[in-house]
Design a protein around this motif. Sequence first.
Motif, short mmCIF file in Angstrom:
data_model
loop_
_atom_site.label_atom_id
_atom_site.label_comp_id
_atom_site.label_asym_id
_atom_site.label_seq_id
_atom_site.Cartn_x
_atom_site.Cartn_y
_atom_site.Cartn_z
N ALA A 1 -7.16 -1.80 -4.88
CA ALA A 1 -7.53 -1.20 -3.60
C ALA A 1 -9.03 -1.13 -3.39
N LEU A 2 -9.77 -0.77 -4.43
CA LEU A 2 -11.20 -0.58 -4.29
C LEU A 2 -11.88 -1.88 -3.89
N ALA A 3 -12.56 -1.87 -2.76
CA ALA A 3 -13.31 -3.00 -2.19
C ALA A 3 -12.40 -4.06 -1.56
N GLN A 4 -11.09 -3.90 -1.64
CA GLN A 4 -10.19 -4.70 -0.80
C GLN A 4 -9.93 -3.95 0.50
N LEU A 5 -9.67 -2.66 0.38
CA LEU A 5 -9.46 -1.81 1.54
C LEU A 5 -10.72 -0.99 1.82
N ALA A 6 -10.96 -0.75 3.08
CA ALA A 6 -12.07 0.11 3.49
C ALA A 6 -11.55 1.54 3.59
N PHE A 7 -11.89 2.37 2.63
CA PHE A 7 -11.42 3.75 2.62
C PHE A 7 -12.44 4.61 1.89
N ARG A 8 -12.26 5.93 2.02
CA ARG A 8 -13.10 6.90 1.35
C ARG A 8 -12.21 7.87 0.57
N HIS A 9 -12.79 8.50 -0.42
CA HIS A 9 -12.01 9.41 -1.25
C HIS A 9 -11.33 10.50 -0.44
N LEU B 1 -9.67 -10.48 4.76
CA LEU B 1 -8.66 -10.66 3.72
C LEU B 1 -7.26 -10.61 4.32
N ARG B 2 -7.06 -9.69 5.26
CA ARG B 2 -5.74 -9.61 5.91
C ARG B 2 -5.49 -10.83 6.79
N TYR B 3 -6.54 -11.32 7.45
CA TYR B 3 -6.42 -12.52 8.28
C TYR B 3 -6.02 -13.72 7.43
N LEU B 4 -6.63 -13.88 6.26
CA LEU B 4 -6.29 -14.99 5.37
C LEU B 4 -4.84 -14.90 4.91
N ARG B 5 -4.40 -13.68 4.56
CA ARG B 5 -3.01 -13.51 4.14
C ARG B 5 -2.06 -13.86 5.27
N ASP B 6 -2.36 -13.37 6.47
CA ASP B 6 -1.49 -13.67 7.61
C ASP B 6 -1.50 -15.16 7.95
N TYR B 7 -2.63 -15.81 7.73
CA TYR B 7 -2.78 -17.22 8.07
C TYR B 7 -1.73 -18.06 7.36
N TRP B 8 -1.59 -17.86 6.03
CA TRP B 8 -0.60 -18.67 5.31
C TRP B 8 0.81 -18.09 5.43
N ALA B 9 0.93 -16.76 5.44
CA ALA B 9 2.25 -16.14 5.41
C ALA B 9 3.02 -16.38 6.71
N LEU C 1 3.94 -7.32 6.68
CA LEU C 1 2.78 -7.84 7.40
C LEU C 1 2.14 -6.80 8.31
N LYS C 2 2.68 -5.60 8.30
CA LYS C 2 2.05 -4.53 9.09
C LYS C 2 0.77 -4.09 8.38
N PRO C 3 -0.34 -4.00 9.09
CA PRO C 3 -1.63 -3.78 8.43
C PRO C 3 -1.73 -2.48 7.65
N GLU C 4 -0.95 -1.47 8.01
CA GLU C 4 -1.03 -0.22 7.26
C GLU C 4 -0.34 -0.28 5.91
N PHE C 5 0.39 -1.38 5.64
CA PHE C 5 1.15 -1.47 4.40
C PHE C 5 0.70 -2.59 3.48
N SER C 6 -0.29 -3.40 3.86
CA SER C 6 -0.71 -4.50 3.00
C SER C 6 -2.04 -5.05 3.49
N ILE D 1 0.86 -1.18 0.00
CA ILE D 1 0.00 0.00 0.00
C ILE D 1 0.90 1.23 0.00
N LEU D 2 0.68 2.12 -0.96
CA LEU D 2 1.49 3.32 -1.07
C LEU D 2 0.77 4.54 -0.48
N PRO D 3 1.53 5.55 -0.06
CA PRO D 3 0.96 6.71 0.62
C PRO D 3 0.34 7.71 -0.37
#
Length: 436
Positions: free
Chosen positions: A245-253, A338-346, A361-366, A221-223
């Motif tokens: 990003a759209l619908a993977q991350l919860a964010f607003r414009h 989605l992040r839980y599933l990624r962490d589960y295998w990683a 694996l830090k949540p603010e970056f992936s 995830i980029l700034p």
Amino acid sequence: MISRREFLGSLSYPAAALAAASASPPLLSREGAAILAELSKEKAPPEDAARDESFWFEVQRAFEVDRTLINLNNGGVCPSPAGVMRAMKRYLDVQNEAPAYTMWQLLEPRRETVRTGLARLFGCDREEVAITRNASESLQICQNGFDLARGDEVLTTNQDYPRMIATFRQRERREGVVLKQISIPTPCEEPSRIVSLLEEAITPRTRLLLICHVINLTGQILPVRAVVRMARRHGIPVIVDGAHALAQLAFRHEQLDCDYYGASLHKWLTAPIGTGFLFVRRERIRGLWPLQAAPAELDEDIRKFEEIGTHPAANFLAIGDALAFHDGIGAERKEARLRYLRDYWARRLLEGGRVRLHTSLKPEFSCAIGTVQVEGIGTADLNRHLWEKHRIFTVAIQHPEFEGLRVTPNVYTTLEELDRFCDAVEAVIRKGLPAA
């Protein structure tokens, strides 16, 4: 009050709330809206909901996918829930009854309901949303929509999507513009470093900047907000590639503050294949040329970017059902799962050694996407082995600066499927790849 199971079933089975072909219906049935309101009152944090396997079992049941294989390439394109597919087929049937009438008089006007739903998802005005066929089309509208002169520079990283790079390369060949690409750390846990690297690459000839919201190669995830504001100080427009990003991350414009944003809807929103999203800030619409010609009276109308000639309405209208499904799960719960599933295998693979993860694996970056490399094993060979021996579908990423398997589960992915993936990789780590 109906149960969560019944609510999710109502989204999967007959998608009925969008019904009659002559009206502009709501995105949710009365019962669905009621249970959604009840779900929104739950106090459990999204991270706890991410581990509620009884809830996710009901989500998994909404997809009619092939369980004889394990699809861990949802980063390319995702299957739609059964209800979304049924809706699209229903619209196709209506369209085919008398296309010159049903397509243009009945179905096409209903696109405006979908436009409203997408605007609510993104957090913008509906008059700033164009419905396209994919992220590439959305981004190419922006990439080709600016007037550039010979010698003008466009700037991006060397990890942007190949099709977007090819678009700028064509402008190089055709018009003499100059594409500049910078290298960024992989993974990067210093957002300010990304901003600094891009700013250092700006010259007096820089006219345009392209940046990913989520990099498709690694899930980084980029700034975006910081990059947009930095570029704005230099008077440089920024095109944001939001395909992943759209619908993977919860964010607003408002969290991004960008003027141009393109995304696919057949990835993480699980809308029908061939659907995309383009946001252009209202005051920027006039200054951006459409990809295909539009009449002058549409110069300030977001719909000028939808001028593509005759096209089916069904795919676009079924976006409404995908929005209802996404809302039914809840954006925050979905991101957490989605992040839980990624962490589960990683995290499991990292415990065994000989594994390098090119994703923070830090949540603010992936979030959902992770790219993993097994030391001493060729990535392409491992990818081939997983498919041929285990029917596990991943993607072999080959970049000049790194390589690895890109693994992208989705909400329909089960923990048992991730266990099988880990079992197969760990067997290769212990024994090596079998002889050909």
